[in-house]
Scaffold this motif. Structure first.
Motif, short mmCIF file in Angstrom:
data_model
loop_
_atom_site.label_atom_id
_atom_site.label_comp_id
_atom_site.label_asym_id
_atom_site.label_seq_id
_atom_site.Cartn_x
_atom_site.Cartn_y
_atom_site.Cartn_z
N PRO A 1 -3.66 -1.58 5.99
CA PRO A 1 -4.47 -1.77 4.79
C PRO A 1 -4.83 -3.24 4.62
O PRO A 1 -3.99 -4.12 4.76
CB PRO A 1 -3.54 -1.30 3.67
N TYR B 1 0.85 -1.19 0.00
CA TYR B 1 0.00 0.00 0.00
C TYR B 1 0.89 1.24 0.00
O TYR B 1 1.51 1.59 1.00
CB TYR B 1 -0.90 -0.01 1.24
N SER C 1 -0.41 4.74 -6.99
CA SER C 1 -1.04 5.77 -7.83
C SER C 1 -0.91 5.48 -9.31
O SER C 1 -1.66 6.03 -10.12
CB SER C 1 -0.43 7.14 -7.52
N PRO D 1 -0.13 4.59 -1.81
CA PRO D 1 -1.02 5.31 -2.74
C PRO D 1 -0.40 6.57 -3.35
O PRO D 1 -0.91 7.07 -4.34
CB PRO D 1 -2.23 5.64 -1.86
N PRO E 1 -7.46 -6.05 2.22
CA PRO E 1 -8.43 -6.21 1.13
C PRO E 1 -9.85 -6.13 1.66
O PRO E 1 -10.12 -6.47 2.81
CB PRO E 1 -8.10 -7.60 0.57
N LYS E 2 -10.77 -5.67 0.82
CA LYS E 2 -12.16 -5.57 1.24
C LYS E 2 -12.68 -6.93 1.67
O LYS E 2 -12.40 -7.94 1.04
CB LYS E 2 -13.01 -4.99 0.11
N ALA F 1 -3.90 -5.24 -8.60
CA ALA F 1 -4.35 -3.91 -8.21
C ALA F 1 -5.62 -4.02 -7.39
O ALA F 1 -6.52 -4.81 -7.69
CB ALA F 1 -4.59 -3.05 -9.45
N ALA F 2 -5.70 -3.24 -6.31
CA ALA F 2 -6.85 -3.34 -5.41
C ALA F 2 -7.10 -1.99 -4.75
O ALA F 2 -6.21 -1.15 -4.67
CB ALA F 2 -6.59 -4.41 -4.34
N VAL F 3 -8.32 -1.80 -4.31
CA VAL F 3 -8.65 -0.67 -3.44
C VAL F 3 -8.76 -1.22 -2.04
O VAL F 3 -9.65 -2.02 -1.74
CB VAL F 3 -9.96 0.01 -3.88
N LEU F 4 -7.85 -0.84 -1.18
CA LEU F 4 -7.72 -1.44 0.14
C LEU F 4 -8.48 -0.65 1.19
O LEU F 4 -8.59 0.58 1.11
CB LEU F 4 -6.25 -1.55 0.53
N GLN G 1 -1.93 -1.37 -3.98
CA GLN G 1 -2.58 -0.10 -4.23
C GLN G 1 -1.53 0.99 -4.32
O GLN G 1 -0.85 1.32 -3.34
CB GLN G 1 -3.59 0.27 -3.14
N SER H 1 -1.94 -8.06 -2.87
CA SER H 1 -2.74 -6.87 -3.14
C SER H 1 -1.83 -5.65 -3.25
O SER H 1 -0.91 -5.47 -2.44
CB SER H 1 -3.76 -6.65 -2.03
#
Length: 771
Positions: free
Chosen positions: A422, A369, A396, A371, A424-425, A407-410, A394, A392
């Motif tokens: 951070p 992570y 920029s 960003p 994973p969902k 790629a993930a949105v953590l 994340q 995972s």
């Protein structure tokens, strides 16, 4: 609970069960100690009387049992002070040492503490606990001086405070020279490893387990639940050079280095926390050799690159000798968390020698992570031997195209102690918590001074003449400011000795001149000295003067630093002279000149080039020239040297910004800037005019692993840039330049050219005349 009460409780718990038919023997000097030791029986306690113990080489030997150890302890911890030439040797079985305090001295031979007594035997099942070793250094920093030596088996070193090591040599070394010391199961736990300054050479590790020659032997040492703070000796904080060791649940805070699996196989690095807080050169884990497991570690805000990356997986050497780089293979890296770390290095170190990429490496269930970064991953060779699964990422930017690095949105949470986590969902809420705090490590009776406390500010002491200036330097206290109240000249036949942090400055409205009247420098550093010069002129007019500022001619234990602002240095007549000249076996953390002028010098200006053994040593970690003018300097403006291939250090670091070089390097073959082995340099916004008609304007000599940038710089009627491995360049120009009034040090461009009007910061390039 007060520290003294905690100590008594700890002592009672430790010695419970040993009281039956046990003697409690108090001794008051070394002779009584030596008489008592041979008579000790299982369960006995030998008590060192409170007070100083000077020049006390203690040999503690005996044979206790697991149920009834023999104990050596301080009568009151912190009051039994081992000073002078003191040391401790343990030999036998089931011995416990408690509460000793080693400060204001050094061990003249061998270590401060050794788990053996020379040829008289090893220690097994022995323990050293609740002790302090702080600044217990030999007088010279260039001598190998290991502090704690492990031999034998099943020994423990715990709840101790170790800090202030300034000499060469590892702080703690686990030795495996014979079968009796292998498969040793030693334990190093709950210690507070305090600041260790940069050494500037190899041998600055805090812990080393094994050696290359014995690296294929298992050690099975456990390093756990320790706190490491500002352990900056070299790039390896913990250097593993043996097999089957465990490094777990340690906290590394703002340490300039890494845990390095240097030699040996099947080691485990698990559950450690690496907190960089954005501090430069902070690192994580570097992987070499086979069969390791790196799991469940937390890496945050680490800024190190290259070998100091948050995670570094190395290339190897075919048929590598034991002391080089065996290929990485069959390594598992799983369940690690990386938060705002700048660098992950894959197949690092690739070269003609390190030509084998890693194989059989699995990276799974890791979280990366960052960003604010476009891509922290740096790939140097074929990584088909790395298998990524369920990782995972994340960032920029797009990131590397690696299957299994997704790629993930953590989801970002904060742990109970404020760490970003951070996940994973859909992942369960974290229970992340750092292994221990500084307060939970080290002796219960001892707390170090706050390392983050503001530096001392001393008195402002006026000096109206040479005699007063000398006297004030001799009597200076740390942080004092000596203010020169007259223009002078202050004629100096002997150097001003700088042995404390000191500022020498001009009184407002005065422009003092310090003039050399003999062959001695104007300022000389000794142990403990740092110097700030402000608004002064240093005149080398004496015929025999060869330098104006230099460190001691003897090896120095303490680092020094030099900062000069708005000063002028001129008039050295000797062709071999230098304004500043470093000396062998001395080391500067920082040498910085800002808004300074160097002119009319028959020799060079700045020489940091005495460590020519080519062992990776050098004279200064950071050198900065910012907004300086060099004019009519026959020799080299800066000679900065680091020789050899040693990878344990990453300096020196150089910044040259907004400097003008006019008629410099005119002696035959003299470069303006001579950079040998400099590991990272930035030269930008500079002007070279009428320089180095025979030699190069800038001469880079290095091995290809350095990072050099040359940008927004103009060369007019000057030598070339010479480099085997050219630096990265941007906006280099070769346009005519003329200056407004050089005789008045007004170096604004007389007829500005559009291409030269702005540097990287938007200001005109070259020296900006102070207003």
């Amino acid at each position: 609970m007060p520290a003294s009460c905690k100590w008594l409780l700890y002592l009672a718990l430790l010695t419970s069960g040993t009281a039956a038919r046990a003697a409690n023997i108090r001794v008051t000097d070394v002779a009584a100690f030596r008489t008592a030791v041979p008579r000790l029986q299982p369960g006995d306690t030998l008590v060192l009387a409170a007070g100083p113990w000077a020049d006390a080489p203690l040999v503690f030997s005996g044979h206790g049992t697991a149920a009834r150890p023999i104990v050596l302890r301080a009568e009151r911890p912190g009051v039994v002070q081992l000073r002078g030439q003191s040391s401790l040797r343990l030999a036998g079985e089931y011995l416990v040492v408690m509460g000793l305090d080693f400060r204001n001295g050094y061990a003249p031979k061998g270590g401060v503490i050794e788990f053996r007594d020379g040829s008289n035997g090893l220690a097994n099942h022995c323990r050293v606990t609740e002790c302090v070793i702080d600044n217990f250094n030999r007088p010279s920093s260039d001598k190998d001086d290991k502090w704690i030596h492990f031999y034998g088996q099943y020994n423990r070193f715990d709840h101790n405070y170790i800090a202030g090591k300034k000499t060469g040599g590892v702080t703690i070394v686990v030795e495996l020279p014979t079968p009796e010391s292998r498969e040793n199961h030693h334990q190093i736990d709950h210690n507070f490893f305090g600041p260790r300054p940069r050494l500037g050479s190899n041998g600055g590790e805090t812990i080393r387990i094994g050696l290359g020659e014995t690296s294929l032997s298992p050690s099975r040492t456990v390093v756990e639940d320790n706190y490491f703070y500002h352990c900056n000796g070299e790039t390896e904080i913990i250097s593993i050079k043996s097999g089957e060791n465990m490094v777990r649940r340690n906290l590394f805070e703002e340490c300039e280095g890494s845990v390095v699996l240097r030699h040996g196989n099947n080691n485990v690095v698990e559950g450690n926390y690496f907190l960089g807080h954005g501090k430069e050169q902070t690192g994580g884990v570097r992987v070499i050799n086979a069969g390791h497991r790196v799991a469940g570690n937390y890496f945050a805000d680490l800024t190190g690159h290259d070998f100091r990356g948050a995670l570094v997986i190395m290339n190897g050497i075919p048929n590598s000798p034991l002391n080089r780089y065996a290929p990485v293979r069959d390594v598992l890296i799983e369940n690690n968390t990386f938060v705002n770390c700048e660098s992950v290095e894959l197949a690092a170190g690739k070269s003609a020698e390190l030509s084998l990429p890693p194989t059989g490496v699995t990276l799974k269930d890791n979280v990366f992570y960052s960003p604010r970064l476009s891509n922290p991953f740096h790939v140097y060779d074929d990584i088909s031997g790395l298998a990524f699964s369920n990782n995972s990422l994340q960032i920029s930017g797009k990131g590397p195209d690696i299957k299994g690095l997704d790629a993930a949105v953590l989801t970002v949470q904060k742990s109970a102690d404020g760490l970003l986590v951070p996940t994973p969902k859909g992942a369960l809420k974290t229970t992340l918590r750092r292994p221990l705090t500084a307060a939970e490590a080290g002796p219960r009776w001892f707390r170090p001074e706050d390392a983050k406390a503001a530096p001392r500010t001393g008195r402002v002491v006026p000096a109206a003449n040479t005699e007063a200036l000398h006297q004030n330097c001799q009597m200076a206290k740390p942080g004092d400011i000596i203010e020169l109240t007259q223009a002078g000249p202050y004629a100096l036949a002997q150097p001003l000795v700088v042995a404390v942090p000191l500022t020498v400055r001009a009184k407002k409205g005065v422009q003092p001149v310090l003039a050399a009247t003999g062959a001695q420098p104007l300022f000389r550093f000794e142990n403990g000295g740092t110097l700030r010069l402000q608004n002064l002129a240093l005149d080398g007019a004496a015929a025999g003067a060869t330098s104006l500022i230099q460190p001691s001619g003897q090896a120095m234990l303490d680092h020094y630093s030099l900062w000069a602002n708005n000063c002028a240095f001129y008039n050295l007549k000797d062709p071999g002279s230098q304004v500043f000249r470093a000396t062998t076996a001395t080391f500067a953390d920082t040498v910085q000149f800002a808004n300074c002028r160097f002119y009319d010098l028959a020799g060079g200006a700045l020489s940091l080039a005495t460590e020519t053994q080519d062992l990776g040593t050098y004279n200064a970690e950071v050198v900065i020239l910012r907004n300086c003018l060099f004019r009519n300097v026959r020799g080299t403006a800066l000679d900065l040297y680091r020789g050899g291939k040693d990878e344990s250090t990453f300096g020196p670091f150089l910044i040259v910004d907004h400097c003008t070089f006019d008629n410099v390097g005119t002696a035959a073959g003299s470069p303006v800037l001579k950079l040998t082995g400099v590991q990272r340099s930035t030269i930008q916004n500079c002007l070279f005019a009428n320089c180095a008609p025979v030699g190069p304007a800038i001469q880079y000599t290095e091995l290809g692993k350095a990072s050099n940038l040359l940008a927004s710089t103009n060369f007019y009627q000057s030598g070339k840039v010479e480099a085997k491995f050219p630096p990265r360049t941007a906006r280099l120009t070769y346009l005519p330049t003329a200056f407004v009034a050089p005789q008045r040090f007004d170096y604004r461009l007389k007829t500005p050219v559009a291409a030269l009007t702005a540097g990287t910061d938007g200001r005109p390039v070259g020296y900006l005349t102070p207003q």
